[in-house]
Design an enzyme around this catalytic site. Structure first.
Site, mmCIF file in Angstrom:
data_model
loop_
_atom_site.group_PDB
_atom_site.id
_atom_site.type_symbol
_atom_site.label_atom_id
_atom_site.label_comp_id
_atom_site.label_asym_id
_atom_site.label_seq_id
_atom_site.Cartn_x
_atom_site.Cartn_y
_atom_site.Cartn_z
ATOM 1 N N ALA A 101 50.832 15.895 -17.780
ATOM 2 C CA ALA A 101 49.505 16.231 -18.308
ATOM 3 C C ALA A 101 49.470 16.056 -19.824
ATOM 4 O O ALA A 101 48.520 15.498 -20.376
ATOM 5 C CB ALA A 101 49.127 17.659 -17.925
ATOM 6 N N TYR A 102 50.500 16.527 -20.484
ATOM 7 C CA TYR A 102 50.581 16.410 -21.942
ATOM 8 C C TYR A 102 50.623 14.949 -22.368
ATOM 9 O O TYR A 102 49.841 14.513 -23.220
ATOM 10 C CB TYR A 102 51.820 17.154 -22.438
ATOM 11 C CG TYR A 102 52.009 17.119 -23.935
ATOM 12 C CD1 TYR A 102 51.209 17.896 -24.759
ATOM 13 C CD2 TYR A 102 52.989 16.321 -24.513
ATOM 14 C CE1 TYR A 102 51.385 17.882 -26.137
ATOM 15 C CE2 TYR A 102 53.166 16.299 -25.891
ATOM 16 C CZ TYR A 102 52.360 17.076 -26.698
ATOM 17 O OH TYR A 102 52.536 17.050 -28.056
ATOM 18 N N ALA A 103 51.518 14.166 -21.757
ATOM 19 C CA ALA A 103 51.642 12.753 -22.113
ATOM 20 C C ALA A 103 50.346 12.000 -21.836
ATOM 21 O O ALA A 103 49.921 11.167 -22.634
ATOM 22 C CB ALA A 103 52.813 12.114 -21.370
#
Length: 153
Positions: A101-103
């Site tokens: 999700a972050y990437a």
């Protein structure tokens, strides 16, 4: 010179960002340099992270910075000057396990600001993206079943 003014902003609250941008522009008249530096991240396997949390991460790391940028941008364009900086992450270029999700949010932000850079050249507005490697940031250990506590801020 202007006296400093503290304005609290939850970058993931997209509806509130427009009001904050108006407040800043009403107070100071313009923004010369906008530095987008807020971020949220979570660590976990794709199948264990809820879609709700994926959306929260995307709101904070992608929609927040672009909403604030779009709110400030007309003022910069009208003055034909300004600088916009995105402090992003190396994970906007390279994804690593347990950070999907972050990437994904950081990849999206890089794509947006790369396009913006090309579009703003004619208005003499500088757009920069900084992708530092790993940063030691504040983290709380979550209680079992408490995904919000697993968010890095």
């Amino acid at each position: 010179t202007y006296a400093p003014k503290l304005i609290l902003l939850d970058i993931s609250d997209i509806n509130y960002i427009q009001d904050v941008a108006k407040e800043i522009l009403n107070c100071y008249g313009c923004v010369d340099i906008l530095i987008n530096n807020a971020s949220m991240k979570v660590k976990g396997a794709v199948q264990s992270i809820s879609l709700e949390l994926d959306k929260k991460i995307m709101d904070a790391n992608y929609f927040g910075p672009i909403t604030l940028t779009k709110a400030i941008l007309p003022n910069m364009i009208s003055r034909r000057t300004g600088q916009i900086v995105l402090i992003n992450s190396i994970q906007g270029k390279i994804g690593i396990p347990f950070r999907a999700a972050y990437a994904a949010s950081k990849h999206a932000a890089v794509g947006f600001f790369d396009c913006l850079r090309a579009e703003m050249e004619e208005f003499d507005i500088s757009v920069s993206t900084v992708n530092p490697t790993f940063i030691c940031s504040y983290h709380r250990q979550p209680a079992p079943g408490n995904w919000e506590a697993s968010i890095w801020k």
